[in-house]
Design a protein around this motif. Structure first.
Motif, PDB file in Angstrom:
ATOM      1  N   GLN A 115       0.845  -1.184   0.000  1.00  0.00           N
ATOM      2  CA  GLN A 115       0.000   0.000   0.000  1.00  0.00           C
ATOM      3  C   GLN A 115       0.889   1.245   0.000  1.00  0.00           C
ATOM      4  O   GLN A 115       1.751   1.398   0.847  1.00  0.00           O
ATOM      5  CB  GLN A 115      -0.884  -0.011   1.229  1.00  0.00           C
ATOM      6  N   GLN A 172       2.252   4.919   0.537  1.00  0.00           N
ATOM      7  CA  GLN A 172       2.115   5.827   1.672  1.00  0.00           C
ATOM      8  C   GLN A 172       3.175   6.916   1.611  1.00  0.00           C
ATOM      9  O   GLN A 172       4.321   6.666   1.224  1.00  0.00           O
ATOM     10  CB  GLN A 172       2.252   5.044   2.985  1.00  0.00           C
ATOM     11  N   VAL A 177       4.547   9.917   4.321  1.00  0.00           N
ATOM     12  CA  VAL A 177       4.440  10.375   5.702  1.00  0.00           C
ATOM     13  C   VAL A 177       5.380  11.554   5.914  1.00  0.00           C
ATOM     14  O   VAL A 177       6.602  11.401   5.837  1.00  0.00           O
ATOM     15  CB  VAL A 177       4.776   9.256   6.699  1.00  0.00           C
ATOM     16  N   TYR A 224      -0.377  10.254  -5.241  1.00  0.00           N
ATOM     17  CA  TYR A 224      -0.367  10.028  -3.793  1.00  0.00           C
ATOM     18  C   TYR A 224      -0.166  11.341  -3.053  1.00  0.00           C
ATOM     19  O   TYR A 224       0.598  12.208  -3.498  1.00  0.00           O
ATOM     20  CB  TYR A 224       0.753   9.055  -3.396  1.00  0.00           C
ATOM     21  N   GLN A 277      -0.338  13.084   4.644  1.00  0.00           N
ATOM     22  CA  GLN A 277      -1.384  13.576   5.527  1.00  0.00           C
ATOM     23  C   GLN A 277      -1.143  15.018   5.969  1.00  0.00           C
ATOM     24  O   GLN A 277      -2.036  15.662   6.521  1.00  0.00           O
ATOM     25  CB  GLN A 277      -1.508  12.679   6.775  1.00  0.00           C
TER      26      GLN A 277
END
Length: 117
Positions: free
Chosen positions: A1, A3, A5, A106, A109
């Motif tokens: 997956q 990601q 960060v 992508y 956050q």
């Protein structure tokens, strides 16, 4: 997956510096253009800096040119944003993103940067 960060945000005084980092996983990082964007309260998201997949070319928004530096390490799957001479107008949530074939695939956050005395 896949990601992304982000880390490194925080509170800094005007004139200070911060270094943001974005760690990527789950996709072929070295094949993607990477970007840093930011969004201040009540404002639209603004593209801050872009770096090509090899790191050979970088571009910056006029508002940060000469103060911010984007870099990447394809061996460590990380992209960084060195921010110097920060001012209150730089206060925002900062996001890294990965782009390929003309579209952003992508998003991270986000990490909060606050410039205040």
């Amino acid at each position: 997956q896949a990601q992304l960060v982000e880390s490194g945000g925080g509170l800094v005084q005007p004139g200070g510096s911060l270094r943001l980092s974005c760690a990527a996983s789950g996709f072929t990082f070295s094949s993607y253009i990477m970007r840093w964007s930011r969004q201040a309260p009540g404002k639209e998201r603004e593209l801050v800096a872009t770096i090509t997949s090899t790191g050979g070319t970088t571009t910056y928004a006029d508002s940060v040119k000469g103060r911010f530096t984007i870099s990447r390490d394809n061996g460590k799957n990380t992209v960084s944003l060195q921010m110097n001479s920060l001012n209150p107008e730089d206060t925002a949530v900062y996001y890294c993103s990965a782009r390929r074939f003309g579209r952003t695939v992508y998003w991270g956050q986000g990490t909060q940067v606050t410039v205040s005395s």
